[in-house]
Design an enzyme around this catalytic site. Structure first.
Site, PDB file in Angstrom:
ATOM      1  CE1 TYR A   1      -3.606   2.605   0.549  1.00 25.66           C
ATOM      2  CE2 TYR A   1      -2.342   3.321   2.458  1.00 25.66           C
ATOM      3  CZ  TYR A   1      -3.370   3.523   1.557  1.00 25.66           C
ATOM      4  OH  TYR A   1      -4.166   4.650   1.653  1.00 25.66           O
TER       5      TYR A   1
ATOM      6  CG  ASP B   1       5.871   3.830   0.612  1.00 27.04           C
ATOM      7  OD1 ASP B   1       6.184   4.544   1.595  1.00 27.04           O
ATOM      8  OD2 ASP B   1       4.693   3.638   0.251  1.00 27.04           O
TER       9      ASP B   1
ATOM     10  CE  LYS C   1       1.139   4.962   8.273  1.00 29.52           C
ATOM     11  NZ  LYS C   1       1.207   4.352   6.953  1.00 29.52           N
TER      12      LYS C   1
HETATM   13  C1  LIG Z   1       0.529   4.796   5.616  1.00 26.14           C
HETATM   14  C2  LIG Z   1       1.266   4.542   4.343  1.00 26.14           C
HETATM   15  C3  LIG Z   1       1.152   5.388   3.227  1.00 26.14           C
HETATM   16  C4  LIG Z   1       0.159   6.509   3.164  1.00 26.14           C
HETATM   17  O1  LIG Z   1       0.401   7.484   4.107  1.00 26.14           O
HETATM   18  P1  LIG Z   1      -0.821   8.488   4.499  1.00 26.14           P
HETATM   19  O2  LIG Z   1      -0.178   9.477   5.397  1.00 26.14           O
HETATM   20  O3  LIG Z   1      -1.854   7.635   5.155  1.00 26.14           O
HETATM   21  O4  LIG Z   1      -1.315   9.074   3.228  1.00 26.14           O
HETATM   22  C5  LIG Z   1       1.974   5.159   2.145  1.00 26.14           C
HETATM   23  N1  LIG Z   1       2.837   4.134   2.131  1.00 26.14           N
HETATM   24  C6  LIG Z   1       2.965   3.282   3.172  1.00 26.14           C
HETATM   25  C7  LIG Z   1       3.966   2.185   3.103  1.00 26.14           C
HETATM   26  C8  LIG Z   1       2.164   3.444   4.296  1.00 26.14           C
HETATM   27  O5  LIG Z   1       2.264   2.563   5.305  1.00 26.14           O
END
Ligand SMILES: *Cc1c(COP(=O)(O)O)cnc(C)c1O
Length: 438
Positions: free
Chosen positions: A146, A241, A273
């Site tokens: 994701y 990511d 995060k």
């Molecule tokens: C949480 C997450 C996102 C998206 O971040 P948001 O701040 O919720 O838009 C993208 N990539 C990864 C790997 C994530 O865990």
């Protein structure tokens, strides 16, 4: 089992559903996968959440990763309180932005970094930059990874392995998904086949440094290095990511688990995060020559009114500075204690399970055997998980309400919090067993 009364949460949930789709501002917060009513949280301190009905829960969500030091950490709170007295947003450059950027550059392989407000914005911008830099359009991603709700990344695999994808949700145009190729995770042959067929049209490959959004599914040894090399061989960019893993899996993020050891670096990385310290802050960064293509230095446009917000960057900076090697050692020890207690409880109750980890991140799969991709994660007994989840909640432990999520601990998870989790596990395991055999 004594279910905790939650009348105020239930009333709020009804009001929320009347004015907000599903009653929540992000689908993962709803209890659709497990049934029931999400608890509305009024306050949090350390490892604990307190709901509007006055119930306390050990928090194993930690805001889906950010709260590495626990809630309301006194030093982070003090930094935020100080910053707020100076105003909350100026729309001009500020000192905390420079300091946070320097901190990120010193702890990761990125040379330059640009701040945004969410992980979604970070991956969306990284994709645009990769396309602008290479002059190519196709993006490769893996099923089960994701990367936020970016159109091109909400795509499902097409009919064959190296074929272009179809929209993963209504609202994504076929044209947006049609430039994406979705491949099975950990599958080198599929990656090679896609590059063999479309190599000179591929702008980038994006992957989670260690997938945590289908549960924790670590890359096979050498897999990320292979991806980096394959991209380089074809003139495509490798995007790691780290929105979830960054400053969470290890002090150096997911990259600390393999790249730092094997000696490769991503061309671009995305963060979010933990680096926002509980505020909306995220970033993308990477090679200086690639990042220099961004406006105003280069032609690729990208911007944000609240990007690098002074309160958010202050909170992120305070969090990262407090996240010392000892903190990660402490998180690992807490994770290990919980993991082995989960294994003991589920084994004793005869519930099929597997626990997988990446640094301090871990998750529990409700099926036997190793999970290496999304197809494997999808064969879990989600009914057994739902029973387990509710028994844990009733015993005062708030787990992510889905079998496809990582469990998060913080450095504030002390003896009392951990023993509450350990005490809850055997009963929850028996609840899962009762469903599984029904
Ligand atoms: C949480 C997450 C996102 C998206 O971040 P948001 O701040 O919720 O838009 C993208 N990539 C990864 C790997 C994530 O865990």
């Amino acid at each position: 089992m004594t279910a905790r009364p939650a009348p105020v949460s239930s009333t709020l949930f009804e009001r929320a559903q009347a004015v907000t789709p599903g009653g929540v501002n992000s689908p993962v917060r709803a209890f659709n996968a497990v049934g029931g009513t999400p608890r509305f949280i009024r306050s949090a301190k350390g490892a604990w959440l307190t709901d509007v009905d006055g119930n306390d829960y050990v928090d194993l969500i930690c805001s889906w990763g950010p709260m590495l030091l626990g809630h309301a950490h006194p030093e982070v709170q003090a930094a935020i309180a100080q910053a707020v007295t100076r105003g909350t947003s100026y729309g001009t450059p500020t000192e905390p932005e420079v300091e946070l950027a320097e901190e990120i550059v010193s702890r990761t392989p990125v040379e330059k970094v640009r701040f945004v407000s969410s992980g979604t914005e970070a991956t969306m911008s990284a994709l645009r930059l990769a396309r602008g830099f290479t002059g190519r359009d196709i993006v490769i991603k893996f099923a089960g990874c994701y990367h936020g709700h970016v159109d091109a990344l909400l795509a499902s695999a097409g009919s064959g392995l190296a074929t272009l994808a179809v929209p993963g949700t209504p609202g994504v145009p076929a044209s947006a998904a049609g430039e994406t190729i979705v491949l099975p995770y950990n599958d080198r042959a599929a990656v090679s086949a896609a590059f063999a067929e479309h190599g000179d049209r591929i702008a980038c490959l994006i992957t989670e440094a260690t997938p945590g959004n289908m549960g924790v599914v670590p890359p096979a040894p050498g897999f990320n290095g292979f991806l980096a090399q394959t991209c380089r061989d074809h003139g495509a960019l490798f995007i790691s990511d780290e929105v979830m893993t960054g400053f969470r899996a290890t002090r150096e993020g997911g990259w600390g688990l393999d790249g730092a050891v094997e000696g490769w670096t991503p061309d671009l990385m995305t963060f979010g995060k933990v680096m926002g310290g509980g505020f909306p802050a995220a970033a993308f960064g990477g090679r200086a020559d690639v990042m220099s293509r961004l406006a105003p230095e280069g032609p690729v446009y990208q911007a944000g009114t609240l990007s690098g917000n002074p309160i958010a960057t202050t909170a992120g900076l305070a969090t990262l500075r407090l996240a010392t090697p000892e903190v990660y050692a402490d998180l690992s020890a807490t994770a290990d204690t919980i993991k082995s207690a989960v294994v003991d409880a589920l084994t004793a109750a005869g519930v099929p399970h597997g626990v997988q980890s990446a640094g301090t991140m871990f998750s529990v799969f409700f099926r036997d055997g190793e999970v290496t991709d999304f197809a494997g994660a999808s064969t879990q007994d989600t009914q057994a998980f739902a029973a387990f989840f509710h028994a844990m909640l009733d015993a005062g432990v708030y787990l992510p309400p889905s079998a496809f999520e990582s469990w998060f601990v913080s450095s504030a998870h002390d003896e009392r919090a951990v023993s509450t989790v350990l005490a809850a596990l055997p009963g929850a395991a028996r609840a899962a067993a009762a469903i599984g055999s029904a």
